[in-house]
Scaffold this motif. Structure first.
Motif, PDB file in Angstrom:
ATOM      1  N   LEU A 918      42.094  51.520  47.243  1.00 24.86           N
ATOM      2  CA  LEU A 918      42.034  50.289  46.363  1.00 24.86           C
ATOM      3  C   LEU A 918      41.501  49.310  47.465  1.00 24.86           C
ATOM      4  O   LEU A 918      40.624  48.172  46.912  1.00 24.86           O
ATOM      5  CB  LEU A 918      43.408  50.003  45.775  1.00 24.86           C
ATOM      6  N   LEU A 919      42.127  49.125  48.656  1.00 24.23           N
ATOM      7  CA  LEU A 919      41.634  48.129  49.691  1.00 24.23           C
ATOM      8  C   LEU A 919      40.311  48.316  50.098  1.00 24.23           C
ATOM      9  O   LEU A 919      39.530  47.171  50.101  1.00 24.23           O
ATOM     10  CB  LEU A 919      42.496  48.176  50.699  1.00 24.23           C
ATOM     11  N   ILE A 920      39.602  49.339  50.285  1.00 22.97           N
ATOM     12  CA  ILE A 920      38.444  49.775  50.277  1.00 22.97           C
ATOM     13  C   ILE A 920      37.578  49.162  49.130  1.00 22.97           C
ATOM     14  O   ILE A 920      36.415  48.536  49.502  1.00 22.97           O
ATOM     15  CB  ILE A 920      38.056  51.249  50.378  1.00 22.97           C
ATOM     16  N   LEU A 921      37.885  49.393  47.982  1.00 20.62           N
ATOM     17  CA  LEU A 921      37.109  49.113  46.906  1.00 20.62           C
ATOM     18  C   LEU A 921      36.961  47.476  46.770  1.00 20.62           C
ATOM     19  O   LEU A 921      35.994  47.001  46.459  1.00 20.62           O
ATOM     20  CB  LEU A 921      37.672  49.651  45.575  1.00 20.62           C
ATOM     21  N   LYS A 922      38.051  47.097  47.085  1.00 22.44           N
ATOM     22  CA  LYS A 922      38.023  45.461  46.987  1.00 22.44           C
ATOM     23  C   LYS A 922      37.183  44.884  47.959  1.00 22.44           C
ATOM     24  O   LYS A 922      36.211  44.189  47.723  1.00 22.44           O
ATOM     25  CB  LYS A 922      39.531  44.954  47.300  1.00 22.44           C
ATOM     26  N   THR A 983      49.427  45.673  44.588  1.00 26.09           N
ATOM     27  CA  THR A 983      48.612  44.443  45.651  1.00 26.09           C
ATOM     28  C   THR A 983      47.233  44.867  45.646  1.00 26.09           C
ATOM     29  O   THR A 983      46.529  44.010  45.195  1.00 26.09           O
ATOM     30  CB  THR A 983      49.328  44.716  46.982  1.00 26.09           C
ATOM     31  N   GLY A 984      47.067  46.390  45.857  1.00 27.67           N
ATOM     32  CA  GLY A 984      45.473  46.618  45.856  1.00 27.67           C
ATOM     33  C   GLY A 984      44.644  46.420  44.628  1.00 27.67           C
ATOM     34  O   GLY A 984      43.627  45.898  44.577  1.00 27.67           O
ATOM     35  N   LEU A 985      45.533  46.592  43.482  1.00 25.38           N
ATOM     36  CA  LEU A 985      44.920  46.556  42.019  1.00 25.38           C
ATOM     37  C   LEU A 985      44.580  44.961  41.897  1.00 25.38           C
ATOM     38  O   LEU A 985      43.566  44.658  41.324  1.00 25.38           O
ATOM     39  CB  LEU A 985      45.843  46.981  41.081  1.00 25.38           C
ATOM     40  N   THR A 986      45.374  44.118  42.156  1.00 23.33           N
ATOM     41  CA  THR A 986      45.530  42.600  42.057  1.00 23.33           C
ATOM     42  C   THR A 986      44.128  41.970  42.771  1.00 23.33           C
ATOM     43  O   THR A 986      43.330  41.422  42.242  1.00 23.33           O
ATOM     44  CB  THR A 986      46.630  41.929  42.459  1.00 23.33           C
ATOM     45  N   ASP A 987      44.146  42.493  44.223  1.00 17.08           N
ATOM     46  CA  ASP A 987      43.050  41.868  44.855  1.00 17.08           C
ATOM     47  C   ASP A 987      41.830  42.541  44.205  1.00 17.08           C
ATOM     48  O   ASP A 987      40.638  41.599  44.354  1.00 17.08           O
ATOM     49  CB  ASP A 987      43.163  42.328  46.309  1.00 17.08           C
ATOM     50  N   PHE A 988      41.646  43.922  43.852  1.00 17.06           N
ATOM     51  CA  PHE A 988      40.449  44.376  43.548  1.00 17.06           C
ATOM     52  C   PHE A 988      39.995  43.797  42.236  1.00 17.06           C
ATOM     53  O   PHE A 988      38.843  43.409  41.940  1.00 17.06           O
ATOM     54  CB  PHE A 988      40.562  45.884  43.416  1.00 17.06           C
ATOM     55  N   LEU A 989      40.780  43.612  41.111  1.00 24.06           N
ATOM     56  CA  LEU A 989      40.659  42.870  39.811  1.00 24.06           C
ATOM     57  C   LEU A 989      40.001  41.555  39.901  1.00 24.06           C
ATOM     58  O   LEU A 989      39.124  40.989  39.340  1.00 24.06           O
ATOM     59  CB  LEU A 989      41.618  42.984  38.936  1.00 24.06           C
ATOM     60  N   LEU A1044      49.913  47.940  34.786  1.00 21.67           N
ATOM     61  CA  LEU A1044      48.358  47.280  34.554  1.00 21.67           C
ATOM     62  C   LEU A1044      48.411  45.886  34.154  1.00 21.67           C
ATOM     63  O   LEU A1044      47.504  44.841  34.375  1.00 21.67           O
ATOM     64  CB  LEU A1044      47.526  48.294  33.717  1.00 21.67           C
ATOM     65  N   LEU A1045      49.174  45.787  32.864  1.00 26.70           N
ATOM     66  CA  LEU A1045      49.074  44.305  32.354  1.00 26.70           C
ATOM     67  C   LEU A1045      49.914  43.368  33.378  1.00 26.70           C
ATOM     68  O   LEU A1045      49.537  42.359  33.165  1.00 26.70           O
ATOM     69  CB  LEU A1045      50.287  44.333  30.972  1.00 26.70           C
ATOM     70  N   SER A1046      50.830  43.776  34.158  1.00 29.80           N
ATOM     71  CA  SER A1046      51.621  42.812  35.043  1.00 29.80           C
ATOM     72  C   SER A1046      50.663  42.363  35.943  1.00 29.80           C
ATOM     73  O   SER A1046      50.650  41.094  36.434  1.00 29.80           O
ATOM     74  CB  SER A1046      52.686  43.439  35.555  1.00 29.80           C
ATOM     75  N   VAL A1047      49.464  43.413  36.420  1.00 31.32           N
ATOM     76  CA  VAL A1047      48.528  42.714  37.447  1.00 31.32           C
ATOM     77  C   VAL A1047      47.470  41.956  36.590  1.00 31.32           C
ATOM     78  O   VAL A1047      47.078  40.869  36.827  1.00 31.32           O
ATOM     79  CB  VAL A1047      47.804  44.197  37.902  1.00 31.32           C
ATOM     80  N   ILE A1048      47.188  42.510  35.308  1.00 38.01           N
ATOM     81  CA  ILE A1048      45.997  41.503  34.662  1.00 38.01           C
ATOM     82  C   ILE A1048      46.568  40.098  34.348  1.00 38.01           C
ATOM     83  O   ILE A1048      45.612  39.104  34.434  1.00 38.01           O
ATOM     84  CB  ILE A1048      45.511  42.476  33.489  1.00 38.01           C
ATOM     85  N   LEU A1049      47.752  40.141  33.794  1.00 36.85           N
ATOM     86  CA  LEU A1049      48.320  38.709  33.430  1.00 36.85           C
ATOM     87  C   LEU A1049      48.565  37.714  34.573  1.00 36.85           C
ATOM     88  O   LEU A1049      48.949  36.392  34.463  1.00 36.85           O
ATOM     89  CB  LEU A1049      49.412  38.936  32.564  1.00 36.85           C
ATOM     90  N   LYS A1050      48.819  38.420  35.891  1.00 35.89           N
ATOM     91  CA  LYS A1050      48.779  37.185  36.939  1.00 35.89           C
ATOM     92  C   LYS A1050      48.167  36.112  37.363  1.00 35.89           C
ATOM     93  O   LYS A1050      48.264  34.985  37.489  1.00 35.89           O
ATOM     94  CB  LYS A1050      48.977  38.082  38.115  1.00 35.89           C
ATOM     95  N   LEU A1051      46.664  36.382  36.972  1.00 37.68           N
ATOM     96  CA  LEU A1051      45.680  35.413  37.081  1.00 37.68           C
ATOM     97  C   LEU A1051      44.878  35.107  35.877  1.00 37.68           C
ATOM     98  O   LEU A1051      44.429  36.260  35.065  1.00 37.68           O
ATOM     99  CB  LEU A1051      44.841  36.048  38.036  1.00 37.68           C
ATOM    100  N   PRO A1052      44.884  33.888  35.553  1.00 37.31           N
ATOM    101  CA  PRO A1052      44.126  33.479  34.150  1.00 37.31           C
ATOM    102  C   PRO A1052      42.631  34.012  34.140  1.00 37.31           C
ATOM    103  O   PRO A1052      42.114  34.408  33.223  1.00 37.31           O
ATOM    104  CB  PRO A1052      44.228  32.120  34.120  1.00 37.31           C
ATOM    105  N   SER A1053      42.011  34.015  35.277  1.00 35.69           N
ATOM    106  CA  SER A1053      40.386  34.352  35.357  1.00 35.69           C
ATOM    107  C   SER A1053      40.235  36.102  35.111  1.00 35.69           C
ATOM    108  O   SER A1053      39.590  36.422  34.389  1.00 35.69           O
ATOM    109  CB  SER A1053      39.835  34.319  36.701  1.00 35.69           C
ATOM    110  N   VAL A1054      41.564  36.716  35.574  1.00 31.17           N
ATOM    111  CA  VAL A1054      41.261  38.281  35.319  1.00 31.17           C
ATOM    112  C   VAL A1054      41.719  38.609  33.827  1.00 31.17           C
ATOM    113  O   VAL A1054      41.139  39.321  33.277  1.00 31.17           O
ATOM    114  CB  VAL A1054      42.505  39.013  36.243  1.00 31.17           C
ATOM    115  N   THR A1055      42.620  37.761  33.311  1.00 31.24           N
ATOM    116  CA  THR A1055      43.125  37.796  31.896  1.00 31.24           C
ATOM    117  C   THR A1055      41.921  37.625  30.920  1.00 31.24           C
ATOM    118  O   THR A1055      41.527  38.308  30.126  1.00 31.24           O
ATOM    119  CB  THR A1055      44.141  36.915  31.440  1.00 31.24           C
ATOM    120  N   ARG A1056      40.997  36.512  31.330  1.00 32.81           N
ATOM    121  CA  ARG A1056      40.157  36.241  30.581  1.00 32.81           C
ATOM    122  C   ARG A1056      38.952  37.174  30.418  1.00 32.81           C
ATOM    123  O   ARG A1056      38.267  37.656  29.284  1.00 32.81           O
ATOM    124  CB  ARG A1056      39.294  34.780  30.980  1.00 32.81           C
ATOM    125  N   ALA A1057      38.645  37.676  31.608  1.00 38.46           N
ATOM    126  CA  ALA A1057      37.496  39.036  31.774  1.00 38.46           C
ATOM    127  C   ALA A1057      38.191  40.100  31.030  1.00 38.46           C
ATOM    128  O   ALA A1057      37.367  40.833  30.389  1.00 38.46           O
ATOM    129  CB  ALA A1057      37.465  39.409  33.246  1.00 38.46           C
TER     130      ALA A1057
END
Length: 1139
Positions: A918-922, A983-989, A1044-1057
């Protein structure tokens, strides 16, 4: 024939060449002929005759010239065949202009000048149509019009208006318009004859307004006079001027705003009657209203305050006081009690700046009553519920006290100060209020009458030094510095010295530097003898050693480098006396007689000695750059300390002293400390393998500063080479004869040294500066350790040396060193290629161990090799992530690493590598974040980018599948895996949401599909209506969806996407079944609970509602469970729509 007669004879068409010759003689400084003298000597009749003949000449000449030729570059000019030479015509016109100008000068009362007026009219017509190439002639006619106006002759308004118009235009285009602005001011009376309401004068009005856009007008004295005059031209023009200035205010600098303010003030001061009323009501009061009602964040608020403040500063004048009272009366008192706190705060600042706001026409008794009411109002503002208002009131009160101390009753002054010091300085509800007290008290201290009272009150503030807010502590110290500067009190009476030193020892840079500023003269009295400096230094060390370090860390900012070096030498003399009993001081070169005086002694207290040595190190470091620039001083310092260093090392053997002594040695060349420098490498070689950085860090620093980093690299290379398992016959190695001292190989210590060298900028730069040869050799040796890792993977032997942990560290350092060398390399990609070879090695030799099933091999071997294979893969991917992070990876490198990630995830135990992948993908995605670049460049990169990001999207889909599979097979282990991937999911998204097009838009499709599939599966398993419970939070969702939802809902920009993808899927009717729609609604219900993206949620809910209506008919006779799901879904969608 006289000159007059000859000149008069030449003024005709037939003798035009003679006329031009006379004009040329006038312009020639060497010739005595002067047109002005000739015209002045003429009689009135001769002048009239001259003007008449010149009028006919001008008429004839201009008729010969087609009108099109006056417009430079026009198309008609090309088509018309000129009947006369344009240059000849312009020369004649210029000559006539010269005579007309002279005639205006010599014109006398009673002269008839109708012919001259005709000439000026014709020249005026020429002026407005002259091309740019005829600038000199334009200037001459312009000057003629100006002179006509100033002479007050017939039809002066026409010529004066033209002169002003041209002067305004020229003042805007000239690089140095000072002279032209002066001319504009000299013509300002022309405006009195200009009709403001006429459409014909719209051009000149626009030019007048443009003057307020030009800083040169605003700053120039004549320009400023002209702008002030414009306020008195027409009453209606005042509002237009004010509107123009307000529109420009945002773009004015502070200096320009000051000039604008002065213009307003001077215009107001000179105005009377209607003009005065208009300026006060439309301009000054408007600024007052804006100063009250504008948000403080507004870009013009500070400038409006600056303008209003200018009028406040001119209080004391009867006219100003009266104006402020009249204009503030209808607005200020209401604003002080307004519901909005910003309005109250703004009004407070204005009120206290203008204090006292009174009518000077009232009698003394009324004025006293008014002032008392206003003082009561100010006291009430100090108790305002909002901290911003209280802070503004504190500033206002301090300004009032500083300005009116002797005019206010002592009881009022005491009450205000007690309120500030006793209550507001300890306001627990707001650090801003406490900070304001200390920031504003220095204003009061500027009035020396306040010192006796403040000396008594300030002692109650001593604990503010330990306030929890740094800005309060900073403001408190600034106040103490002010107390010291104005000698209002002894600062140590306000705050105890022990408290100051304690805070100095532990506080931030901002606070520490202020404490040093406060204490500097106490502990570094530069006007005292150097012996006293040492005494103070020792006293400070004994009081608080940590504070002493901080003090001398900032000392160089408060005194000259010479004094710093003198203190170093003074401490050296003290240390020499300390070792006098242990050595012969004749060996210590202290030959200066003045230094033989008794120095402060402290016995053999090694704590004090060590701290003195630390002070020397700190002082030396602060002046190191200056010493390098002064070679003579540097050599002298090296010599003075070099000849005592060996004695210091012998006498001060305590570990506390050794550390600073090594630091001191590192500042000097190795030749200055030969005994110590010769033994450092041996000490490093003999160091215990388990040594901590504190034991070797200074030794490494010393060697690097001496340019001996090569020796360290050789030692590291030798140890790592010797620690590798040898191939072949051992007997051969034992027969070798070695001259050097034999010390066992210490690979762990070698890696510790390497880590230290590359983790610090100073040492890393010195190592990388050694060149490719030693570093390439070390890089090769590190690469050879891959064989050790493979041995661990493929062998079941238990007794292995070196350890697998060491081998893993070496493996990572191989990659990291390669990255450093690639970054340091000017060309080629050799070291990236070496990393790609390692990737191939991992794929070929390591991944097969991840692919083995437990049942396919021995249990113990699988238990050991599979986690190790995962560790090796993760370690390598971490290094590759760092390479990508610093921008070293090219397209080929990214492709190779993504291929390795794909292979790793396809292995049986590939899920273990998910966090690293995930860190590589980011990082790969981050290198392609869309930017505003050239379209052609984007098109050229589009294909490569699409391919790479397509691979990224596919790998991400595989990761989600692996997480889901692991949660099904091993729920507990799957949960741990999901948490490690958060952590990796959050950074990548966060990076992926920047892309709104394929292929990365598929990332959110994958997330949406995973959540819906998991939730649909649970809904299909429901057998009883009671099991249908709508989730209220993320925790109520299934395991994978919850993560997945806990990661998505952390940042408003990711939630909008994510919600954009939800709507897209609904609009495409890819979601149609009742179970899927119910899953979508439960997902939306969870998002709704967070309060994010209301509009987007309602849009999505509308789409779901339309889909649900299709199931309403089919479920009439359906089973109970489906009916329950449908009704629950309808309820949820209605709740979202009502949200």
């Amino acid at each position: 024939m006289s000159k007059r007669e000859a000149f008069l004879e030449a003024a005709c068409q037939e003798n035009v060449e003679d006329f031009l010759r006379f004009i040329q003689l006038h312009k020639d400084k060497a010739e005595p002929f002067d047109v002005e003298e000739v015209v002045q000597e003429m009689t009135r009749d001769q002048r009239r005759t001259l003007w008449g003949k010149l009028a006919l000449l001008l008429q004839d000449v201009l008729q010969e010239l087609p009108p099109a030729l006056l417009q430079e570059g026009s198309k008609e000019c090309m088509e018309v065949e000129a009947t006369a030479d344009p240059k000849h015509v312009m020369a004649v016109v210029d000559g006539v202009t010269l005579v007309a100008m002279v005639s205006v000068k010599v014109l006398q009362d009673g002269d008839t000048y109708s012919a001259l007026l005709e000439i000026v009219h014709r020249l005026h017509g020429v002026l407005v149509s002259l091309p740019v190439s005829e600038a000199p002639l334009q200037l001459h006619i312009h000057t003629l019009c100006e002179a006509w106006w100033k002479k007050g002759l017939k039809e002066k308004e026409t010529f004066g208006r033209t002169a002003l118009l041209i002067s305004l235009q020229k003042s805007f285009i000239l690089k140095k318009p000072g002279v032209e602005i002066q001319r504009v001011w000299s013509l300002h009376d022309v405006l009195l004859s200009v009709d403001y309401t006429s459409e014909d004068n719209k051009q000149i009005i626009d030019l007048l307004l443009q003057c307020f856009h030009r800083p040169i007008y605003i700053k120039n004295d004549d320009g400023k006079r002209f702008l002030v005059f414009l306020f008195s031209w027409n009453v209606n023009f005042i509002c237009v001027i004010h509107g123009t200035i307000k529109n420009q205010l945002e773009f004015y600098s502070k200096t320009i705003t000051t000039h604008i303010t002065e213009i307003y003030f001077r215009a107001w001061k000179k105005a009377s009657e209607d003009f005065l009323e208009k300026i006060e009501s439309s301009c000054i009061q408007d600024f007052m209203l804006n100063a009250i009602f504008l948000y403080r964040a507004s870009p013009v608020h500070a400038k409006v305050r600056q303008i209003v403040g200018y009028f406040h500063k001119r209080k004391g004048c009867h006219k100003v006081d009266k104006m402020l009272y009249d204009l503030y009366k209808p607005i200020l008192w209401k604003a002080l009690s307004a519901p909005n706190f910003e309005v109250r705060a703004n009004a407070t600042l204005l009120f206290t700046e203008a204090f006292p706001v009174h009518d000077p026409d009232h009698n003394t008794k009324n004025i006293d009553e008014t002032i008392q009411k206003q003082l009561d109002t100010v006291m009430g503002l100090l108790d305002d519920p909002h901290p911003t208002v209280r802070s503004s009131a504190i500033l206002g009160v301090c300004k009032i006290l500083a300005k009116c101390w002797e005019l206010l009753p002592p009881t009022v002054v005491a009450d205000f100060l007690k309120k500030l010091v006793m209550e507001l300085a300890a306001d627990t509800s707001s650090p801003d209020v406490r900070c304001s007290v200390f920031k504003c008290l220095p204003i009061v201290l500027d009035n020396s009458l306040s010192h006796p009272l403040l000396e008594k009150l300030l002692t109650t503030l001593k604990y503010s030094l330990h306030d929890s807010s740094e800005k309060v502590r900073t403001a408190f110290l600034d106040m103490l510095i002010k107390v010291k500067a104005v000698r209002a009190a002894k600062f140590w009476d306000v705050c105890n010295m022990d408290h100051l030193l304690a805070r100095l020892a532990i506080d931030s840079h901002s606070v520490s530097k202020r404490i040093v500023d406060l204490l500097f003269k106490s502990f570094f009295p530069v006007n005292e003898p150097e012996r006293e400096w040492c005494c103070r230094c020792i006293t400070l060390i004994q009081m608080n050693p940590m504070a002493a370090r901080k003090f001398y860390l900032h000392a160089h900012k408060h005194t000259a480098p010479t004094n710093i070096v003198k203190l170093m030498f003074a401490i050296r003399r003290v240390l020499n006396r300390c070792i006098q009993t242990d050595c012969d001081l004749s060996e210590i070169n202290d030959s200066n007689k003045e230094n033989s005086a008794a120095e402060p002694l402290f016995g053999k207290d090694m704590a004090v000695v060590s701290h003195l040595l630390e002070v020397v190190v700190i002082l030396w470091r602060s002046v190191e750059k200056g010493l390098k620039q002064n070679k003579e001083a540097q050599e002298y310092t090296f010599a003075k300390f070099g000849n005592v260093m060996s004695k210091y090392f012998q006498s001060f053997e305590d570990e506390r002293c050794t550390v600073p002594l090594i630091h001191l040695a590192s500042f000097m060349p190795p030749a200055a400390v030969p005994t110590f420098s010769c033994g450092i490498l041996s000490r490093l070689r003999r160091m215990d393998p388990g040594a901590v950085p504190a034991q070797y860090s200074q030794l490494l620093d010393c060697m690097c500063s001496w340019g001996q980093a090569t020796d360290i690299l050789e030692l590291i290379t030798d140890w790592l080479t010797e620690a590798l398992p040898k191939q072949g016959d051992k007997a051969n190695t034992t027969r070798k004869v070695r001259i050097q001292e034999t010390v066992e190989a210490k690979p762990d210590l070698a890696l510790a040294y390497l880590e230290y060298l590359f983790s610090r900028t100073s040492t890393r730069e010195k190592v990388l500066a050694l060149g490719p040869s030693p570093l390439k050799q070390l890089h090769t040796v590190l690469g050879n350790w891959r064989s050790v890792l493979y041995t661990y993977l493929s062998s079941t032997m238990e007794d292995k040396s070196p350890s697998v942990e060491t081998a893993l560290k070496v493996f990572m350092y191989y990659g990291r060193l390669g990255a450093h060398l690639q970054h340091n390399s000017s060309e080629g990609r050799d070291y990236l290629l070496s990393l790609e070879h390692v990737a191939a090695w991992v794929a070929e030799r390591v991944l097969p161990f991840l692919a083995r099933r437990t049942s396919d091999c021995d249990g113990k071997e699988s238990e050991e090799s599979q986690p190790l294979a995962a560790q090796i893969t993760e370690s390598f991917l971490t290094v590759c992530r760092d390479v990508l992070l610093v921008g070293l990876g090219d397209e080929m490198f990214k492709g190779q690493i993504l291929h390795l990630c794909s292979l790793a995830l396809l292995s049986e135990a590939g899920y273990l590598c998910i966090p690293a992948v995930l860190l590589i993908l980011k990082e790969v995605t981050d290198s392609y974040v869309p930017e505003d670049t050239n379209n052609q460049v984007q098109e050229n990169q589009e294909d490569a980018t699409t391919v790479i990001l397509g691979v990224v999207a596919n790998i991400f889909q595989k990761i989600i599948e692996l997480l889901a599979r692991r949660l099904r097979k091993e729920p507990e282990e799957g949960q741990q895996l999901c948490q490690s991937a958060v952590t990796g999911l959050t950074d990548f998204l966060q990076v992926a949401q920047n892309w709104d097009k394929a292929p990365l838009s598929g990332v959110f499709s994958t997330l949406f599909a995973a959540i819906i599939v998991e939730k649909r599966h649970l809904l299909q398993k429901i057998t009883h209506p009671e099991e249908m419970i709508a989730p209220e939070s993320v925790e109520d969702m299934p395991p994978l969806s919850s993560v997945l939802l806990s990661v998505i809902l952390k940042l408003p920009s990711v939630t909008r996407a994510f919600l954009t993808e939800v709507i897209s899927s609904l609009d495409s009717e890819a979601i149609s079944s009742l179970y899927e729609l119910a899953a979508v609604l439960q997902l939306m219900a969870v998002i709704k609970a967070t309060g994010q993206s209301k509009a987007v949620l309602k849009s999505a809910a509308t789409s779901v509602q339309q889909q649900l209506h299709k199931h309403a008919v089919t479920l009439v006779d359906s089973r109970d469970i489906q009916r329950v799901i449908y009704e629950s879904s309808v309820k949820t969608v209605n709740e979202i729509l009502d949200f």
